[in-house]
Design a protein around this motif. Structure first.
Motif, PDB file in Angstrom:
ATOM      1  N   SER A   3       0.831  -1.184   0.000  1.00  0.00           N
ATOM      2  CA  SER A   3       0.000   0.000   0.000  1.00  0.00           C
ATOM      3  C   SER A   3       0.865   1.233   0.000  1.00  0.00           C
ATOM      4  O   SER A   3       2.032   1.183  -0.324  1.00  0.00           O
ATOM      5  CB  SER A   3      -0.927  -0.050   1.204  1.00  0.00           C
ATOM      6  OG  SER A   3      -1.878   0.954   1.144  1.00  0.00           O
ATOM      7  N   THR A   4       0.307   2.388   0.382  1.00  0.00           N
ATOM      8  CA  THR A   4       1.042   3.635   0.389  1.00  0.00           C
ATOM      9  C   THR A   4       1.986   3.692   1.564  1.00  0.00           C
ATOM     10  O   THR A   4       1.845   2.991   2.563  1.00  0.00           O
ATOM     11  CB  THR A   4       0.073   4.813   0.479  1.00  0.00           C
ATOM     12  OG1 THR A   4      -0.614   4.736   1.716  1.00  0.00           O
ATOM     13  CG2 THR A   4      -0.914   4.796  -0.666  1.00  0.00           C
ATOM     14  N   GLY A 101       0.703  -1.731  -6.642  1.00  0.00           N
ATOM     15  CA  GLY A 101       1.094  -1.911  -5.248  1.00  0.00           C
ATOM     16  C   GLY A 101       1.948  -3.153  -5.128  1.00  0.00           C
ATOM     17  O   GLY A 101       1.440  -4.272  -5.196  1.00  0.00           O
ATOM     18  N   TYR A 103       5.170  -3.369  -2.936  1.00  0.00           N
ATOM     19  CA  TYR A 103       5.940  -3.484  -1.692  1.00  0.00           C
ATOM     20  C   TYR A 103       7.238  -4.252  -1.987  1.00  0.00           C
ATOM     21  O   TYR A 103       7.972  -3.890  -2.896  1.00  0.00           O
ATOM     22  CB  TYR A 103       5.096  -4.112  -0.600  1.00  0.00           C
ATOM     23  CG  TYR A 103       5.747  -4.180   0.769  1.00  0.00           C
ATOM     24  CD1 TYR A 103       6.518  -3.129   1.255  1.00  0.00           C
ATOM     25  CD2 TYR A 103       5.599  -5.294   1.576  1.00  0.00           C
ATOM     26  CE1 TYR A 103       7.124  -3.183   2.504  1.00  0.00           C
ATOM     27  CE2 TYR A 103       6.199  -5.365   2.832  1.00  0.00           C
ATOM     28  CZ  TYR A 103       6.958  -4.311   3.282  1.00  0.00           C
ATOM     29  OH  TYR A 103       7.563  -4.372   4.515  1.00  0.00           O
ATOM     30  N   ASP A 125       4.594   0.828  -8.183  1.00  0.00           N
ATOM     31  CA  ASP A 125       4.625   1.147  -6.763  1.00  0.00           C
ATOM     32  C   ASP A 125       5.327   2.492  -6.603  1.00  0.00           C
ATOM     33  O   ASP A 125       6.181   2.865  -7.429  1.00  0.00           O
ATOM     34  CB  ASP A 125       5.367   0.064  -5.971  1.00  0.00           C
ATOM     35  CG  ASP A 125       5.055   0.124  -4.476  1.00  0.00           C
ATOM     36  OD1 ASP A 125       4.270  -0.713  -4.005  1.00  0.00           O
ATOM     37  OD2 ASP A 125       5.588   1.009  -3.789  1.00  0.00           O
ATOM     38  N   ALA A 178      -3.106  -1.508  -3.115  1.00  0.00           N
ATOM     39  CA  ALA A 178      -2.468  -0.200  -2.978  1.00  0.00           C
ATOM     40  C   ALA A 178      -3.347   0.732  -2.160  1.00  0.00           C
ATOM     41  O   ALA A 178      -4.027   0.292  -1.230  1.00  0.00           O
ATOM     42  CB  ALA A 178      -2.177   0.372  -4.365  1.00  0.00           C
ATOM     43  N   ASP A 179      -3.343   2.012  -2.498  1.00  0.00           N
ATOM     44  CA  ASP A 179      -4.082   3.023  -1.749  1.00  0.00           C
ATOM     45  C   ASP A 179      -5.587   2.829  -1.916  1.00  0.00           C
ATOM     46  O   ASP A 179      -6.127   2.979  -3.004  1.00  0.00           O
ATOM     47  CB  ASP A 179      -3.665   4.430  -2.166  1.00  0.00           C
ATOM     48  CG  ASP A 179      -3.478   4.590  -3.671  1.00  0.00           C
ATOM     49  OD1 ASP A 179      -3.200   3.582  -4.352  1.00  0.00           O
ATOM     50  OD2 ASP A 179      -3.607   5.720  -4.175  1.00  0.00           O
TER      51      ASP A 179
END
Length: 261
Positions: A3-4, A101, A103, A125, A178-179
């Protein structure tokens, strides 16, 4: 759950399984983070020990162990979800895929291992450093050539893809982790890029079980912040006639959308 960076920083606090006054949880299973919605940690550990860890490729095991030491490890995809994604890619015969996303790349590696030799993943990302932490494992597995990594926000990349009509309906599978506040923005664009019959997988759609909690229930700050976005997403997907959906209690909840229109 990649995610963010903001979400990750908040997620890096220790978790506990039984809710206390701060909405924290305590777990007794070996997976980091709130990666199981099962009420029994022992049952989840049984699944991991019996069906997941014994069949986990060595490269994925190594990456999982590296990621567990990272301060933002709550963002990672759980081992059982990685196994699910790997199987899913094979079942649908995906060749051209996308991941929003990344990571450290656990789910990315699970996908890359499942793709044929000429399969591809467009991976996006905002943090290349995290991706490069897992890159040696990906390279060791011999699948780095399948990955086209782009650092930065995903929406501009999606808009550029949509601007070229040859990309319309060209992707077999997309995984979004992700976000959460942009999931619906991603959805509208991805429906133009995924082929009819193709799949989009949205991660974290049960959001630590918070989707069924009353508004005044104790929750950690990052859970509460993104909870409303997840609730809106779930309602929107359920009403979207352009897709068939299946929401699964794997990891933190995964909703599969099969494009039909």
């Amino acid at each position: 759950m990649a995610s963010t960076a903001t979400e990750a920083a908040k997620a890096a606090e220790p978790q506990q399984q039984q809710a206390n006054g701060n909405g924290e949880q305590k777990t007794r299973h070996s997976e980091v983070g709130h990666k199981s919605l099962l009420k029994s940690d022992d049952l989840y550990q049984y699944i991991l020990d019996t069906s997941v860890y014994p069949r986990e490729p060595e490269s994925m095991k190594e990456l999982r162990e590296i990621t567990a030491k990272h301060p933002w490890n709550l963002m990672t995809t759980s081992a059982d979800e990685g196994q699910f994604l790997n199987m899913l890619i094979k079942l649908i015969g995906a060749k051209k895929t996308m991941e929003i996303g990344v990571y450290t790349g656990y789910s990315l590696l699970a996908t890359a291992l499942a793709l044929p030799e000429d399969g591809t993943i467009l991976a996006m990302d905002i943090n290349r450093e995290n991706y490069e932490l897992g890159l040696p494992c990906i390279e060791k597995a011999g699948v780095a050539h399948k990955i086209d990594f782009r650092e930065g926000p995903a929406l501009p990349v999606l808009d550029d893809l949509i601007a070229d009509e040859k990309n319309h309906g060209s992707f077999d599978f997309v995984f979004v982790d992700a976000d959460k506040d942009n999931y619906l923005n991603y959805h509208e664009r991805l429906l133009k890029l995924v082929k009819i019959g193709g799949l989009i997988g949205y991660d974290n759609t049960l959001w630590n079980g918070s989707v069924v909690l009353p508004d005044d229930a104790p929750m950690r700050k990052y859970i509460r912040f993104y909870r409303d976005f997840v609730l809106v997403l779930n309602k929107a997907l359920a009403a979207d006639e352009r897709v068939e959906i299946c929401q699964l209690p794997v990891g933190d909840g995964v909703t599969l959308c099969r494009r039909v229109k």
